[in-house]
Design a protein around this motif. Structure first.
Motif, PDB file in Angstrom:
ATOM      1  N   GLU A 143      52.346 -25.125  10.479  1.00 41.93           N
ATOM      2  CA  GLU A 143      53.636 -25.659  10.058  1.00 41.93           C
ATOM      3  C   GLU A 143      53.957 -25.154   8.662  1.00 41.93           C
ATOM      4  N   LYS A 144      54.846 -24.180   8.584  1.00 40.12           N
ATOM      5  CA  LYS A 144      55.194 -23.552   7.315  1.00 40.12           C
ATOM      6  C   LYS A 144      56.236 -24.394   6.590  1.00 40.12           C
ATOM      7  N   ASP A 145      56.008 -24.611   5.310  1.00 42.83           N
ATOM      8  CA  ASP A 145      57.011 -25.258   4.469  1.00 42.83           C
ATOM      9  C   ASP A 145      57.906 -24.145   3.938  1.00 42.83           C
ATOM     10  N   GLU A 146      59.119 -24.075   4.408  1.00 40.31           N
ATOM     11  CA  GLU A 146      60.031 -22.985   4.072  1.00 40.31           C
ATOM     12  C   GLU A 146      60.512 -23.036   2.626  1.00 40.31           C
ATOM     13  N   SER A 147      60.518 -24.211   2.022  1.00 45.14           N
ATOM     14  CA  SER A 147      61.126 -24.346   0.702  1.00 45.14           C
ATOM     15  C   SER A 147      60.155 -24.153  -0.463  1.00 45.14           C
ATOM     16  N   ARG A 148      58.853 -24.223  -0.207  1.00 47.85           N
ATOM     17  CA  ARG A 148      57.893 -24.111  -1.310  1.00 47.85           C
ATOM     18  C   ARG A 148      56.522 -23.706  -0.778  1.00 47.85           C
ATOM     19  N   ASN A 169      47.986 -24.142  19.252  1.00 42.97           N
ATOM     20  CA  ASN A 169      48.760 -23.912  18.040  1.00 42.97           C
ATOM     21  C   ASN A 169      48.809 -22.422  17.723  1.00 42.97           C
ATOM     22  N   GLU A 170      49.912 -21.978  17.157  1.00 40.88           N
ATOM     23  CA  GLU A 170      50.038 -20.585  16.735  1.00 40.88           C
ATOM     24  C   GLU A 170      49.894 -20.551  15.216  1.00 40.88           C
ATOM     25  N   TYR A 171      48.691 -20.220  14.754  1.00 43.86           N
ATOM     26  CA  TYR A 171      48.402 -20.242  13.330  1.00 43.86           C
ATOM     27  C   TYR A 171      49.060 -19.067  12.629  1.00 43.86           C
ATOM     28  N   THR A 172      49.822 -19.377  11.595  1.00 50.50           N
ATOM     29  CA  THR A 172      50.572 -18.360  10.869  1.00 50.50           C
ATOM     30  C   THR A 172      50.280 -18.367   9.373  1.00 50.50           C
ATOM     31  N   LEU A 173      49.447 -19.299   8.915  1.00 54.06           N
ATOM     32  CA  LEU A 173      49.193 -19.398   7.488  1.00 54.06           C
ATOM     33  C   LEU A 173      47.815 -19.985   7.219  1.00 54.06           C
ATOM     34  N   GLN A 175      50.013 -23.150   0.672  1.00 51.14           N
ATOM     35  CA  GLN A 175      49.963 -22.290   1.851  1.00 51.14           C
ATOM     36  C   GLN A 175      50.089 -20.835   1.415  1.00 51.14           C
ATOM     37  N   CYS A 176      49.467 -19.960   2.180  1.00 52.82           N
ATOM     38  CA  CYS A 176      49.551 -18.520   1.924  1.00 52.82           C
ATOM     39  C   CYS A 176      49.444 -17.802   3.262  1.00 52.82           C
ATOM     40  N   PHE A 177      49.670 -16.494   3.276  1.00 57.30           N
ATOM     41  CA  PHE A 177      49.920 -15.835   4.548  1.00 57.30           C
ATOM     42  C   PHE A 177      49.094 -14.585   4.825  1.00 57.30           C
ATOM     43  N   GLU A 178      48.108 -14.266   3.990  1.00 59.02           N
ATOM     44  CA  GLU A 178      47.261 -13.101   4.213  1.00 59.02           C
ATOM     45  C   GLU A 178      45.840 -13.543   4.553  1.00 59.02           C
ATOM     46  N   ASP A 179      45.086 -12.673   5.191  1.00 60.31           N
ATOM     47  CA  ASP A 179      43.688 -12.973   5.506  1.00 60.31           C
ATOM     48  C   ASP A 179      42.922 -13.389   4.259  1.00 60.31           C
TER      49      ASP A 179
END
Length: 141
Positions: A90-95, A65-69, A111-115
């Motif tokens: 799996e990013k939820d694009e809408s929320r 898996n490519e973890y992005t969040l 979900q969030c995207f920083e360390d």
């Protein structure tokens, strides 16, 4: 000839010192097995400081898996509440947050995207989402 050998040696040495890049770091734990993972995750008298960094780790890179969040999940299973902090791909694009309500369990996921961003209290993520999830839990029981 000597310059090529010297250049090759320097290039090999530089490879040891160059940062190969690090992946995303998320808190990874479950309050079911690790009580320190539960909220509040911050000290009450110092809300900017997490109680522990022991769960902060780089997301796995070897499982396909490519973890992005980062994710934080509030889960209520048959009346037992828990917090799960993890990596996600799996990013939820809408929320940024959503809830699910099923017969056996209810979840509220953000979900969030920083360390280390999944250290936030669920109440700081969305009070309305938590309240609605808890209310639906009691209504369905």
């Amino acid at each position: 000839m000597e310059s090529k050998l010297l250049f090759s040696c320097v290039a090999v040495l530089l490879m040891f010192f160059v940062n190969q890049g690090t992946g995303l770091k998320c808190h990874q734990c479950s309050s079911k097995t690790d009580p320190d993972c539960d909220d509040p995750f911050y000290y009450e008298d110092n809300p900017g400081v997490v109680k522990t960094e022991k769960y902060l780790a780089e997301c796995p890179a070897d499982d396909g898996n490519e973890y992005t969040l980062c994710r934080k999940i509030f889960q209520n299973v048959r009346g037992e509440s828990r917090v799960i902090r993890s990596c996600g791909w799996e990013k939820d694009e809408s929320r940024d947050c959503y809830s699910t309500v099923l017969e056996e369990y209810n979840t509220y996921v953000c979900q969030c995207f920083e360390d280390g961003c999944n250290s936030a209290s669920m109440f700081s993520l969305s009070l309305a989402g938590i309240v609605s999830t808890i209310t639906l839990t009691y209504l369905l029981n």
